[in-house]
Each structure stands twice: as structure tokens, then as C-alpha cells.
Design a protein around this motif. Structure first.
Motif, mmCIF file in Angstrom:
data_model
loop_
_atom_site.group_PDB
_atom_site.id
_atom_site.type_symbol
_atom_site.label_atom_id
_atom_site.label_comp_id
_atom_site.label_asym_id
_atom_site.label_seq_id
_atom_site.Cartn_x
_atom_site.Cartn_y
_atom_site.Cartn_z
ATOM 1 N N ASP A 1 -9.297 46.641 -28.423
ATOM 2 C CA ASP A 1 -10.744 46.822 -28.594
ATOM 3 C C ASP A 1 -10.977 48.248 -29.077
ATOM 4 O OD1 ASP A 1 -13.431 46.311 -28.479
ATOM 5 O OD2 ASP A 1 -13.544 46.060 -26.307
ATOM 6 N N HIS B 1 -15.259 48.457 -19.871
ATOM 7 C CA HIS B 1 -14.787 47.258 -19.181
ATOM 8 C C HIS B 1 -13.268 47.226 -19.226
ATOM 9 C CE1 HIS B 1 -13.931 45.562 -23.198
ATOM 10 N NE2 HIS B 1 -15.050 46.164 -23.564
ATOM 11 N N HIS C 1 -12.978 41.011 -22.192
ATOM 12 C CA HIS C 1 -13.806 41.624 -21.143
ATOM 13 C C HIS C 1 -13.293 41.150 -19.803
ATOM 14 C CE1 HIS C 1 -17.015 41.669 -24.434
ATOM 15 N NE2 HIS C 1 -16.684 42.929 -24.209
ATOM 16 N N THR D 1 -11.985 50.254 -21.333
ATOM 17 C CA THR D 1 -12.573 50.875 -22.513
ATOM 18 C C THR D 1 -13.553 51.950 -22.064
ATOM 19 O OG1 THR D 1 -14.506 49.416 -22.677
ATOM 20 C CG2 THR D 1 -12.475 48.649 -23.722
ATOM 21 N N GLU E 1 -16.839 53.430 -23.942
ATOM 22 C CA GLU E 1 -17.578 53.184 -25.180
ATOM 23 C C GLU E 1 -19.071 53.454 -25.078
ATOM 24 O OE1 GLU E 1 -17.867 48.959 -26.214
ATOM 25 O OE2 GLU E 1 -16.545 48.481 -24.546
ATOM 26 N N GLU F 1 -15.463 53.934 -29.240
ATOM 27 C CA GLU F 1 -14.770 53.256 -28.134
ATOM 28 C C GLU F 1 -13.268 53.486 -28.185
ATOM 29 O OE1 GLU F 1 -14.643 48.929 -28.490
ATOM 30 O OE2 GLU F 1 -14.543 48.753 -26.307
#
Ligand SMILES: [Mn+2]
Length: 364
Positions: free
Chosen positions: A232, A296, A303, A323, A325, A339
Motif C-alpha cells: 500500500d 491501518h 485493511h 500504514t 497516511e 503513505e
């Protein structure tokens, strides 16, 4: 077989040892991501019945060969009818009195079918026990995540340099996804976000037919998937010359992120980390424009726990991967989000994402 087999025996063993503490004779693991985590099975129909002494795996004809390969230490049973029912009949046959189930992902009908097949068994919730265990990553998971993230960083770097006015957001998304595959990803972790110009004010602005224009802020949020693990990454750049307002917002978001990353460590509450970034953005006058949580967990799901947000409960454990972000979204003007993915330890964190995020808003 889509993936090489992963040795999951330690994870299954850890669950077995906890069954007496959970006060159950056995557990039925039916959530497919949890099934994969515990057994290595990557198919779409599989269920595990785990007891302190053994573990049985239920699947159907389509996965006979795959299950034999992937879940080798478990006893595999090929079922013609419902897998849940098969596990319930087994629990009945073995005279279990209390069996744990993942009620957070069973339908009401499924729960009723368990009760009907084995009325003598007390079916109790194990809550999200496996999800909780998944928060702390083992060495092989970190290696896999590193690979997924490395592919994603490279894909970003190769595509961001080729952004041009006139390309549609969807074309940019396509180039990113093509690049992920070319670099070895098995696919994308989630729907690619390319949000340009005023659309960059949409935190989840999935790529559209809008064309990139000179002066647009372009927020790219995407990730590759590798052996089931999700990357991510978000970066925001400007197409052509930026304005001082755009540079100011970028710099606030970046500073907020760096402040949170500097403090990120095990033992801190998810809401404390969120507050570090949020207080900074609020102090700069944009608190209302940062409307989502700071981050998250990420792993087999894009997620997952733990959450970094103002409503998060509990402290971060060493070994979790989250993460960071922060973002600022200004309606009809645009937005910025940056992020990273961080691996949390007892003395800080390691930032796994390496795509550049220079101090000054990049102009492409
Ligand atoms: Mn994210």
C-alpha cells in the motif's frame, strides 16, 4: 497451484496451545484469509477444524490436488455438501461440548445450520482471535511484504516519470498495474486510486476518465500483491509547475507523517500516534480537512488491525505492520496524501516503502 506452499505449522501450533485458555474443545476456522494464514491453503472453499491434538481440513472436489499439496500436515476431507455441516457432524461424532466459531464472518443461516447439524454442541464465538494473531507478522511474512512493497515502489518510480498532460487517470492506473505484473506481482491489492486536480480532494478517488492537466495535483494510491500479501503506497506529485499553496499543503502533510513515523513504536496506543499527526495538521489550520484515520495494519488483507485512529483501542505490538497516511483534502481545490508502510518494533519502526517523498512537492 498458484503459490508455493508456506510453512504455517507454527501458527497452527500456537492456536492449538491456546484452545484450553479459550475454553473450547475445538475451533472451526471458516474465514478464508484465516484458513490461508493457518494452513497455507489458497483456494476459495476450505475450512479447518482444529483441536488441541489434531486438525482436519475440509474442501471440495475442485481443490483435492491443491489441498493435498498445500495443507499436507492436516487430514484432508473432500466434501460433497456444506463444509460447515461436515465440521459440525465431526464435532458431534467426537462429542465435543464447546466449539469456537468465527461469528464475525458467519451468516445467521450458517450459524443455524451448525446448531441444526450438532444440537448438542455449544457454539461460541472466538471473536477475532486469528485476526489478532495476524497483526504480529513472522519473519516469512515480513520477507513477503518486503517483496510486495519493493515491486510497488519500483512500479511507482517507473510510471510517475511518464505522467503527461492528456493521459487519463485510468490510463495511468493501467500503466501502474501493468508495471506491477511485469515486476512479479500476482495482481493489485485494491482498486488503484489516481485522483488528479479537484478530484485529488477525494480520499478514495478511484481512477476515472478525467485527463491529467498541467497544474494538477495527482494522488496515486496503489499496491501490488505478492503471495497473498498486500502493499500500500501513496504519493502526491504536481504535473508541471506547482503553486505555493500546493507546496504548502504538501509540506504540512509530509511533516505530519514524519512526526508520526519518528514516534511510531510498540507500546504506544494507535490513537496516540494518530493524534501526533492530527495535532500537527490541526495546528496548521487543516484539522477538518484530515477526515480519516492515520493508518491501518496491512498483510493478507489490505485493511486489517491494528488501526491508527482517534477511535482505536489498544496499544501497538512489536512486529505489527501499519500504514502511516495523513492527508489534507480541500473541496473543489484538491488534496495531498502521503503513505508509507512501517514495521513496528520495540525501539521504533522501519519504513518499508522506499518511493521518494522529497521535502518539496515533486513537479513532473
Ligand atoms: Mn492505505
Amino acid at each position: 497451484m498458484p503459490e508455493e506452499s508456506v510453512d504455517t505449522s507454527c501458527r497452527l501450533e500456537a492456536l492449538r496451545r491456546r484452545l484450553p485458555v479459550m475454553k473450547v474443545d475445538a475451533v472451526v476456522i471458516s474465514n478464508l484469509t484465516n484458513v490461508r494464514y493457518l494452513t497455507g491453503f489458497t483456494g476459495t472453499a476450505g475450512l479447518a477444524l482444529v483441536t488441541p491434538a489434531d486438525a482436519s481440513f475440509y474442501t471440495d472436489f475442485r481443490y483435492e490436488a491443491q489441498a493435498a499439496e498445500q495443507v499436507r500436515p492436516l487430514r484432508v476431507s473432500i466434501e460433497k455438501r456444506s463444509l460447515l455441516r461436515a465440521a459440525a457432524l465431526q464435532a458431534k461424532k467426537r462429542r465435543f461440548s464447546v466449539v469456537g466459531v468465527e461469528t464475525h464472518c458467519l451468516t445467521v443461516d450458517q450459524k443455524e445450520s451448525l446448531e441444526k447439524a450438532a444440537p448438542g454442541v455449544k457454539w461460541v464465538s472466538v471473536k477475532q482471535a486469528i485476526e489478532k494473531a495476524r497483526e504480529v507478522k513472522d519473519a516469512s511474512e515480513i520477507e513477503t511484504l518486503r517483496t510486495a512493497i519493493g515491486i510497488t515502489d519500483k512500479a511507482f518510480e517507473s510510471v510517475v516519470a511518464r505522467l503527461r498532460p492528456g493521459l487519463t487517470e485510468s490510463e495511468v492506473a493501467w500503466k501502474l498495474e501493468e508495471s506491477l505484473i511485469r515486476l512479479g506481482a500476482e495482481g493489485k491489492s485494491f482498486e488503484t486510486i489516481v485522483a488528479s486536480g479537484a478530484r485529488s480532494a477525494l480520499p478514495h478517488g478511484v481512477a476515472s476518465a478525467k485527463k491529467l492537466q498541467l497544474g494538477d495535483l495527482v494522488t496515486i494510491d496503489f499496491g501490488g500483491k505478492y503471495q497473498g500479501y498486500c502493499a500500500d503506497l501513496t504519493r502526491t506529485v504536481c504535473l508541471g509547475k506547482s503553486t505555493s499553496e500546493q507546496r504548502k499543503i504538501y509540506s504540512i502533510v509530509r511533516s505530519a507523517q514524519l512526526r508520526a513515523e519518528e514516534r511510531l513504536s510498540s507500546g504506544l496506543a494507535g490513537k496516540v500516534i494518530d493524534k501526533i499527526a492530527r495535532d500537527y495538521i490541526t495546528e496548521k489550520g487543516y484539522g477538518k480537512e484530515f477526515g480519516h484515520g492515520l493508518g491501518h495494519g496491512v498483510g493478507l488483507n489490505i485493511h486489517e488491525g491494528p488501526r491508527l485512529s482517534s477511535t482505536a483501542t489498544g496499544k501497538l505490538c512489536a512486529g505489527c505492520v501499519v500504514t502511516v497516511e495523513p492527508g489534507i483534502y480541500i473541496k473543489d481545490w484538491g488534496g495531498v496524501r502521503i503513505e508509507d508502510v512501517a514495521w513496528v518494533s520495540d525501539n521504533g519502526c522501519e519504513i518499508l516503502t522506499t518511493a521518494l517523498k522529497p521535502a518539496r512537492l515533486p513537479e513532473i
